[in-house]
Design an enzyme around this catalytic site. Structure first.
Site, PDB file in Angstrom:
ATOM      1  N   THR A 108     -20.359 -26.480   2.633  1.00 47.83           N
ATOM      2  CA  THR A 108     -21.253 -26.474   3.806  1.00 47.83           C
ATOM      3  C   THR A 108     -22.622 -25.847   3.485  1.00 47.83           C
ATOM      4  O   THR A 108     -22.706 -24.825   2.799  1.00 47.83           O
ATOM      5  CB  THR A 108     -20.562 -25.692   4.950  1.00 47.83           C
ATOM      6  OG1 THR A 108     -19.304 -26.314   5.223  1.00 47.83           O
ATOM      7  CG2 THR A 108     -21.410 -25.688   6.220  1.00 47.83           C
TER       8      THR A 108
ATOM      9  N   ARG B 154     -26.803 -35.448 -10.595  1.00 49.03           N
ATOM     10  CA  ARG B 154     -27.979 -36.268 -10.239  1.00 49.03           C
ATOM     11  C   ARG B 154     -28.975 -36.299 -11.392  1.00 49.03           C
ATOM     12  O   ARG B 154     -29.497 -37.357 -11.757  1.00 49.03           O
ATOM     13  CB  ARG B 154     -28.643 -35.686  -8.981  1.00 49.03           C
ATOM     14  CG  ARG B 154     -27.835 -35.963  -7.737  1.00 49.03           C
ATOM     15  CD  ARG B 154     -28.480 -35.390  -6.489  1.00 49.03           C
ATOM     16  NE  ARG B 154     -27.722 -35.806  -5.316  1.00 49.03           N
ATOM     17  CZ  ARG B 154     -27.545 -35.085  -4.230  1.00 49.03           C
ATOM     18  NH1 ARG B 154     -28.090 -33.874  -4.135  1.00 49.03           N
ATOM     19  NH2 ARG B 154     -26.853 -35.554  -3.224  1.00 49.03           N
TER      20      ARG B 154
ATOM     21  N   ALA C  25     -13.005 -32.664   8.216  1.00 47.78           N
ATOM     22  CA  ALA C  25     -12.470 -33.992   7.856  1.00 47.78           C
ATOM     23  C   ALA C  25     -13.510 -35.073   8.136  1.00 47.78           C
ATOM     24  O   ALA C  25     -13.194 -36.161   8.589  1.00 47.78           O
ATOM     25  CB  ALA C  25     -11.178 -34.260   8.631  1.00 47.78           C
TER      26      ALA C  25
ATOM     27  N   ILE D 204     -17.407 -35.965   3.798  1.00 42.61           N
ATOM     28  CA  ILE D 204     -16.953 -35.414   2.511  1.00 42.61           C
ATOM     29  C   ILE D 204     -15.453 -35.143   2.566  1.00 42.61           C
ATOM     30  O   ILE D 204     -14.721 -35.427   1.611  1.00 42.61           O
ATOM     31  CB  ILE D 204     -17.709 -34.119   2.147  1.00 42.61           C
ATOM     32  CG1 ILE D 204     -19.224 -34.345   2.151  1.00 42.61           C
ATOM     33  CG2 ILE D 204     -17.272 -33.621   0.764  1.00 42.61           C
ATOM     34  CD1 ILE D 204     -20.040 -33.098   1.872  1.00 42.61           C
TER      35      ILE D 204
ATOM     36  N   ASN E 134     -24.145 -23.508  11.322  1.00 40.28           N
ATOM     37  CA  ASN E 134     -23.048 -23.472  10.341  1.00 40.28           C
ATOM     38  C   ASN E 134     -22.545 -22.050  10.068  1.00 40.28           C
ATOM     39  O   ASN E 134     -21.404 -21.873   9.651  1.00 40.28           O
ATOM     40  CB  ASN E 134     -23.475 -24.181   9.058  1.00 40.28           C
ATOM     41  CG  ASN E 134     -23.459 -25.704   9.217  1.00 40.28           C
ATOM     42  OD1 ASN E 134     -22.918 -26.222  10.205  1.00 40.28           O
ATOM     43  ND2 ASN E 134     -24.048 -26.422   8.277  1.00 40.28           N
TER      44      ASN E 134
ATOM     45  N   ASP F 281      -9.573 -30.233  11.114  1.00 41.12           N
ATOM     46  CA  ASP F 281     -10.869 -30.404  11.781  1.00 41.12           C
ATOM     47  C   ASP F 281     -10.703 -29.981  13.240  1.00 41.12           C
ATOM     48  O   ASP F 281      -9.586 -29.969  13.767  1.00 41.12           O
ATOM     49  CB  ASP F 281     -11.316 -31.882  11.710  1.00 41.12           C
ATOM     50  CG  ASP F 281     -12.823 -32.060  11.832  1.00 41.12           C
ATOM     51  OD1 ASP F 281     -13.466 -32.414  10.829  1.00 41.12           O
ATOM     52  OD2 ASP F 281     -13.371 -31.831  12.942  1.00 41.12           O
TER      53      ASP F 281
ATOM     54  N   HIS G 181     -29.124 -23.910  -4.038  1.00 39.93           N
ATOM     55  CA  HIS G 181     -29.085 -25.349  -3.745  1.00 39.93           C
ATOM     56  C   HIS G 181     -30.103 -25.668  -2.653  1.00 39.93           C
ATOM     57  O   HIS G 181     -29.761 -25.887  -1.502  1.00 39.93           O
ATOM     58  CB  HIS G 181     -27.667 -25.727  -3.293  1.00 39.93           C
ATOM     59  CG  HIS G 181     -27.493 -27.183  -2.981  1.00 39.93           C
ATOM     60  ND1 HIS G 181     -27.748 -28.180  -3.885  1.00 39.93           N
ATOM     61  CD2 HIS G 181     -27.087 -27.812  -1.842  1.00 39.93           C
ATOM     62  CE1 HIS G 181     -27.500 -29.352  -3.333  1.00 39.93           C
ATOM     63  NE2 HIS G 181     -27.104 -29.149  -2.087  1.00 39.93           N
TER      64      HIS G 181
HETATM   65  N1  LIG Z   1     -23.176 -28.163  -1.237  1.00 43.49           N
HETATM   66  C1  LIG Z   1     -23.587 -29.408  -1.385  1.00 43.49           C
HETATM   67  O1  LIG Z   1     -24.019 -29.805  -2.465  1.00 43.49           O
HETATM   68  C2  LIG Z   1     -23.490 -30.370  -0.241  1.00 43.49           C
HETATM   69  C3  LIG Z   1     -23.545 -31.758  -0.448  1.00 43.49           C
HETATM   70  C4  LIG Z   1     -23.429 -32.607   0.638  1.00 43.49           C
HETATM   71  C5  LIG Z   1     -23.234 -32.082   1.924  1.00 43.49           C
HETATM   72  N2  LIG Z   1     -23.198 -30.739   2.087  1.00 43.49           N
HETATM   73  C6  LIG Z   1     -22.922 -30.146   3.389  1.00 43.49           C
HETATM   74  O2  LIG Z   1     -21.538 -30.303   3.684  1.00 43.49           O
HETATM   75  C7  LIG Z   1     -21.339 -30.258   5.104  1.00 43.49           C
HETATM   76  C8  LIG Z   1     -20.438 -31.398   5.525  1.00 43.49           C
HETATM   77  O3  LIG Z   1     -21.036 -32.651   5.265  1.00 43.49           O
HETATM   78  P1  LIG Z   1     -20.321 -34.004   5.796  1.00 43.49           P
HETATM   79  O4  LIG Z   1     -21.195 -35.109   5.350  1.00 43.49           O
HETATM   80  O5  LIG Z   1     -18.885 -34.014   5.470  1.00 43.49           O
HETATM   81  O6  LIG Z   1     -20.516 -33.790   7.379  1.00 43.49           O
HETATM   82  P2  LIG Z   1     -19.698 -34.472   8.564  1.00 43.49           P
HETATM   83  O7  LIG Z   1     -20.478 -34.270   9.806  1.00 43.49           O
HETATM   84  O8  LIG Z   1     -19.318 -35.859   8.206  1.00 43.49           O
HETATM   85  O9  LIG Z   1     -18.351 -33.609   8.632  1.00 43.49           O
HETATM   86  C9  LIG Z   1     -18.326 -32.298   9.076  1.00 43.49           C
HETATM   87  C10 LIG Z   1     -17.026 -32.105   9.820  1.00 43.49           C
HETATM   88  O10 LIG Z   1     -16.926 -30.736  10.192  1.00 43.49           O
HETATM   89  C11 LIG Z   1     -16.242 -30.683  11.417  1.00 43.49           C
HETATM   90  N3  LIG Z   1     -16.449 -29.393  12.048  1.00 43.49           N
HETATM   91  C12 LIG Z   1     -17.517 -28.947  12.736  1.00 43.49           C
HETATM   92  N4  LIG Z   1     -17.299 -27.688  13.160  1.00 43.49           N
HETATM   93  C13 LIG Z   1     -16.071 -27.329  12.713  1.00 43.49           C
HETATM   94  C14 LIG Z   1     -15.289 -26.164  12.813  1.00 43.49           C
HETATM   95  N5  LIG Z   1     -15.734 -25.085  13.483  1.00 43.49           N
HETATM   96  N6  LIG Z   1     -14.075 -26.134  12.239  1.00 43.49           N
HETATM   97  C15 LIG Z   1     -13.616 -27.217  11.565  1.00 43.49           C
HETATM   98  N7  LIG Z   1     -14.306 -28.377  11.434  1.00 43.49           N
HETATM   99  C16 LIG Z   1     -15.527 -28.421  12.004  1.00 43.49           C
HETATM  100  C17 LIG Z   1     -16.802 -31.856  12.205  1.00 43.49           C
HETATM  101  O11 LIG Z   1     -15.948 -32.222  13.276  1.00 43.49           O
HETATM  102  C18 LIG Z   1     -16.917 -32.919  11.116  1.00 43.49           C
HETATM  103  O12 LIG Z   1     -15.764 -33.748  11.075  1.00 43.49           O
HETATM  104  C19 LIG Z   1     -22.758 -30.249   5.699  1.00 43.49           C
HETATM  105  O13 LIG Z   1     -23.118 -28.935   6.038  1.00 43.49           O
HETATM  106  C20 LIG Z   1     -23.631 -30.757   4.558  1.00 43.49           C
HETATM  107  O14 LIG Z   1     -24.961 -30.321   4.666  1.00 43.49           O
HETATM  108  C21 LIG Z   1     -23.331 -29.883   1.037  1.00 43.49           C
HETATM  109  O1  LIG Z   2     -29.172 -32.759   1.079  1.00 43.08           O
HETATM  110  C1  LIG Z   2     -28.293 -32.449   1.874  1.00 43.08           C
HETATM  111  O2  LIG Z   2     -28.542 -32.109   3.041  1.00 43.08           O
HETATM  112  C2  LIG Z   2     -26.849 -32.534   1.473  1.00 43.08           C
HETATM  113  C3  LIG Z   2     -26.576 -31.936   0.136  1.00 43.08           C
HETATM  114  O3  LIG Z   2     -27.026 -30.616   0.044  1.00 43.08           O
HETATM  115  C4  LIG Z   2     -27.071 -32.763  -0.997  1.00 43.08           C
HETATM  116  O4  LIG Z   2     -27.747 -32.226  -1.893  1.00 43.08           O
HETATM  117  O5  LIG Z   2     -26.781 -33.966  -1.014  1.00 43.08           O
END
Ligand SMILES: NC(=O)c1ccc[n+]([C@@H]2O[C@H](COP(=O)([O-])OP(=O)(O)OC[C@H]3O[C@@H](n4cnc5c(N)ncnc54)[C@H](O)[C@@H]3O)[C@@H](O)[C@H]2O)c1
Ligand SMILES: O=C(O)C[C@H](O)C(=O)O
Length: 320
Positions: free
Chosen positions: A120, A152, A11, A14, A96, A34, A176
């Site tokens: 993630t 993008r 939570a 994203i 992760n 969360d 990715h």
């Molecule tokens: N695939 C993609 O294109 C893409 C794009 C953007 C971000 N991401 C990834 O998405 C993930 C989340 O990004 P975000 O900006 O929301 O991060 P964020 O830090 O804002 O949120 C992550 C949340 O996960 C929670 N968390 C941590 N461990 C946990 C667990 N064991 N169980 C449940 N919740 C847990 C944290 O408390 C936090 O609220 C990151 O790994 C980021 O790199 C991927």
């Molecule tokens: O770049 C990152 O770490 C987050 C995500 O994978 C993105 O492409 O925005």
């Protein structure tokens, strides 16, 4: 018909944006889960309090117990850690991976029939691990990245050509990461492939190459600007497009990290490919024709993902 139930595992930035978008689109009732106490409850209440203004019918709740995701139709996983400037997505693998284990077990126990969308990072290895830990059917577990990377690319192209974003299509495949594969031949302006746009003098090959590179660096560009975390608006919008395709059986053709068995010469690994998403989950992996250069880029990206999967197996012996 009862409303769908959408569980958002994580939570954070994203997760909160996903909840708001799901509500605005009335995709179903939302449970934000969360480990941080109060955060999912606070975000759920805040979004519920926006409903009278925006006029959506969707209940919002926050949870710290997996029992509350019981029976979810869709689970979108953002639990874990995001990178900060100076880090690569791959630096997040160790921390992760442990998160994917608890999330996979939680989903398997409480929402085994859900369509699971992993976000993630590092994405392709994490969705693979999540599938292994959850044991859910391969067509019901996928990863979001290709829609974001393609979005993008589309944004940069629309900006360059000064045309509506609605008329720009793009396909970014592969893992990715830094080796992702923006396919210019399969990306178009109103059906005109990008190499033809160069021939027609709308841009130069140098400018197109720079846009391709900017697309590959798109995540890092946002991380460098935000400094405290990574992108969340476009990633959330992209995952919602996938969830909607599943819930409404839209048969959308979307680039996603899917389990690829047979196509592209692959043997059951997760990587970004064009897919059809409908009520069956990932209903089809589309194998497109690639020329020699495109195949070489795709293979390099596949190798990078394989290296990350091997790193996961080295950390957690249950995955070997
Ligand atoms: N695939 C993609 O294109 C893409 C794009 C953007 C971000 N991401 C990834 O998405 C993930 C989340 O990004 P975000 O900006 O929301 O991060 P964020 O830090 O804002 O949120 C992550 C949340 O996960 C929670 N968390 C941590 N461990 C946990 C667990 N064991 N169980 C449940 N919740 C847990 C944290 O408390 C936090 O609220 C990151 O790994 C980021 O790199 C991927
Ligand atoms: O770049 C990152 O770490 C987050 C995500 O994978 C993105 O492409 O925005």
């Amino acid at each position: 018909m009862a409303r769908a139930k959408i569980a958002l595992i994580g939570a954070g930035q994203i997760g909160g944006t996903l909840a708001h978008l799901a509500a605005l689109k009335e995709l179903g009732d939302v449970v934000l889960f969360d480990i941080a106490e109060g955060v999912p409850q606070g975000k759920a209440l805040d979004i519920a309090e926006a409903a009278p203004v925006d006029g959506y019918d969707a209940t919002m709740s926050g949870a710290n117990d997996y029992a509350d995701i019981a029976g979810a139709d869709v689970c979108i996983v953002t639990a874990g850690v995001a990178r900060k400037p100076g880090m690569s997505r791959d630096d997040l693998l160790g921390i992760n991976l442990k998160v994917m284990k608890s999330v996979g077990e939680g989903i398997a126990k409480h929402a085994p029939n859900a369509f699971v969308i992993c976000i993630t990072n590092p994405l392709d290895a994490m969705v693979w691990a999540l599938r292994e830990f959850s044991g859910l059917p391969k067509e019901k577990v996928c990863g979001m990245a290709g829609i974001l990377d393609s979005a993008r690319f589309r944004h940069f192209l629309a900006d360059e050509f000064k045309v509506s974003i609605k008329d720009v299509t793009a396909f970014v495949l592969g893992g990715h990461g830094d080796t992702m594969v923006p396919l210019t031949r399969y990306s178009t302006v109103a059906g005109i492939p990008l190499p033809d746009m160069v021939k027609m003098g709308w841009t130069t090959q140098e400018k197109l190459d720079a846009i391709v590179q900017r697309t590959r660096d798109g995540g890092a560009e946002i991380v460098g600007l935000l400094k405290t975390g990574s992108a969340f608006y476009a990633p959330a919008a992209s995952a919602i497009e996938m969830a909607e395709a599943y819930l409404k059986d839209q048969k959308r053709v979307l680039p996603c990290a899917a389990n690829v068995e047979g196509a592209y010469g692959l043997d059951g690994m997760y990587v970004g490919v064009p897919t059809v998403i409908g009520a069956g989950g990932i209903e089809k992996v589309i194998e497109i024709d690639m020329n020699k250069d495109e195949k070489a880029m795709f293979d390099k990206s596949v190798d990078a993902v394989k290296g990350l999967v091997e790193a996961c197996q080295g950390i957690d012996s249950s995955l070997a």
